[in-house]
Design a protein around this motif. Structure first.
Motif, short mmCIF file in Angstrom:
data_model
loop_
_atom_site.label_atom_id
_atom_site.label_comp_id
_atom_site.label_asym_id
_atom_site.label_seq_id
_atom_site.Cartn_x
_atom_site.Cartn_y
_atom_site.Cartn_z
N PHE A 122 0.85 -1.19 0.00
CA PHE A 122 0.00 0.00 0.00
C PHE A 122 0.88 1.24 0.00
CE2 PHE A 122 -2.30 3.59 1.51
CZ PHE A 122 -3.61 3.41 1.09
N SER A 123 0.53 2.21 -0.84
CA SER A 123 1.17 3.52 -0.70
C SER A 123 0.24 4.60 -1.23
CB SER A 123 2.51 3.57 -1.41
OG SER A 123 3.27 4.67 -0.88
N GLY A 124 0.57 5.84 -0.90
CA GLY A 124 -0.31 6.93 -1.28
C GLY A 124 0.43 8.23 -1.54
N LYS A 157 -0.46 12.54 -1.70
CA LYS A 157 -1.44 13.59 -1.41
C LYS A 157 -1.71 14.45 -2.63
CE LYS A 157 0.49 15.94 1.83
NZ LYS A 157 1.55 15.57 2.71
N HIS A 163 -5.92 13.17 3.51
CA HIS A 163 -4.70 13.76 4.08
C HIS A 163 -4.48 15.18 3.57
CE1 HIS A 163 -3.56 9.66 5.35
NE2 HIS A 163 -2.90 10.31 6.28
N TYR A 200 -2.78 13.16 11.72
CA TYR A 200 -2.46 12.61 10.39
C TYR A 200 -1.78 11.23 10.45
CZ TYR A 200 0.11 13.19 5.81
OH TYR A 200 0.65 13.06 4.56
N MET A 211 -2.84 7.71 8.59
CA MET A 211 -1.92 6.99 7.68
C MET A 211 -1.78 5.52 8.12
SD MET A 211 1.83 8.10 6.36
CE MET A 211 3.08 6.89 5.91
N ASP A 254 -4.76 3.80 6.81
CA ASP A 254 -4.67 3.53 5.36
C ASP A 254 -4.01 2.18 5.11
OD1 ASP A 254 -5.54 6.17 5.05
OD2 ASP A 254 -3.52 6.96 4.62
N VAL A 282 5.29 -1.07 2.50
CA VAL A 282 4.90 0.31 2.25
C VAL A 282 6.07 1.06 1.61
CG1 VAL A 282 3.94 2.41 3.27
CG2 VAL A 282 3.45 0.19 4.31
N GLN A 309 9.12 9.50 5.35
CA GLN A 309 7.90 8.87 5.85
C GLN A 309 8.18 7.65 6.73
OE1 GLN A 309 4.69 10.03 5.47
NE2 GLN A 309 5.82 11.81 4.73
#
Ligand code: TRP
Length: 339
Positions: free
Chosen positions: A11-13, A15, A50, A133, A137, A140, A149, A155
């Motif tokens: 999983f990653s994201g 913004k 986020h 936040y 996360m 998530d 991740v 991060q």
């Protein structure tokens, strides 16, 4: 009770706040594309919830969300292979985020360096969301029992906090191994792309001059011009990597070349040992145009049809929900919520 072992899941994201740079591409998106083809399930998320931890103009948020999705697709993230969606479409993020707000400790949040950097002296005026936040996360990642991740160095602390939250939840609710301890995956020569005008600063979408960054929306001429004007020093390329010590701008250009050409920085130095900037910079500009201009062209094409992007995101959200729902149902049961 002890839960079953966890299957590998990524999983990653990113913004959607402002534009994307070469830093996002080399440090994140390009590596996500590689992971997509390694036999693990991959979830890639536009983390719009986020983004609103600091004020976002609504129309700009909508645009930026679609643009990040377009960048993912144009860079090779294939919605048939990866689950691509925006966070706010799967309400489980908010729900698990709340539960984790009740697991994480205020003292843990106070140690988060990113909050201190972002809130600075005006922490009193920062949103409560910005402070919390890291717990969103963690939600998530753990909503999908993700195990890997891919993130930048900055991060890493948040992924470590995610492990702490998972461990405390499992311990407090006596459900050994229910949430996995996810690993941060930090690798590659250009995971930290620096500013083209000042190699001591990270390349950022918010810096004052557009010449200091490559935007993922830049066209071929702009990309070439920015690399040709990038700051360097009077020495050319050394014979060994050690020769780049203390030369942040030179090191950055070599790392970018390495990242874009899928080589190690050592291999780049071996090829260009002793070359002057007059030879290296045009080669870098050509390589960058070759790799990046097709992406910006494809992004533009995708952005002309926002309904199609939204359709892809909705489909991804359906897939994400299908994974999240049983995990969330079990979480509610573990916590003791009546359903
Ligand atoms: N905090 C990350 C960043 O600022 C973005 C992010 C949100 C993220 N949720 C995530 C990254 C989950 C990895 C996994 O870059």
């Amino acid at each position: 009770m002890t839960e079953a072992a966890h299957t590998p899941r990524v999983f990653s994201g990113i913004k959607p706040s402002g534009g994307l740079t070469l830093g996002n591409y080399l440090g994140a998106i390009k590596r996500w594309v590689d992971m997509q083809d390694q036999g693990m399930e991959t979830l890639y998320c536009v983390v719009d919830m986020h983004a609103i931890t600091v004020w976002q103009d609504p129309a700009a948020l909508t645009h930026a969300t679609r643009e990040v999705a377009a960048a993912f697709i144009a860079s090779g993230i294939d919605p048939a292979k990866s689950i691509l969606f925006n966070q706010s479409m799967v309400s489980g993020h908010a729900e698990l985020g709340w539960i984790f707000n009740c697991v994480a400790r205020v003292g843990w949040m106070n140690r988060m360096t990113q909050f201190k950097d972002k809130a600075g002296k005006s922490a009193e005026k920062a949103s409560l969301g910005l402070y919390a936040y890291p717990s969103l996360m963690a939600a998530d990642i753990l909503l999908y029992h993700a195990t890997h991740v891919p993130v930048g160095e900055d991060q890493k602390q948040h992924v470590e906090l995610t492990r702490d939250i998972a461990a405390k939840f499992n311990h407090d609710y006596k459900c050994d191994n229910f949430f996995p301890a996810p690993e941060p995956v930090i690798e590659g020569p250009a995971t930290r792309v620096m500013n083209l005008r000042d190699g001591s600063k990270k390349m950022s979408k918010s810096g004052a001059s557009d010449m200091e960054r490559i935007n993922m929306t830049d066209d071929a001429d702009t990309i070439a011009k920015k690399f040709k004007k990038a700051r360097t020093d009077p020495d050319g390329l050394p014979d060994t990597l050690e020769g780049l010590q203390g030369r942040a701008e030179a090191r950055n250009l070599v790392d970018i070349y390495a990242g874009l050409s899928n080589q190690s920085p050592e291999a780049v130095i071996a090829e260009y040992a002793g070359a002057g900037w007059g030879r290296f910079k045009p080669a870098l500009a050509d390589l960058a145009v070759d790799k990046l201009a097709p992406i910006s062209t494809e992004m533009k094409r995708l952005m002309d049809d926002p309904a199609e992007i939204d359709r892809v995101l909705r489909h991804g959200a359906d897939q994400a929900r299908a994974i999240a729902e049983p995990i969330l149902a079990r979480t509610r049961e573990i916590v003791g919520f009546v359903s």
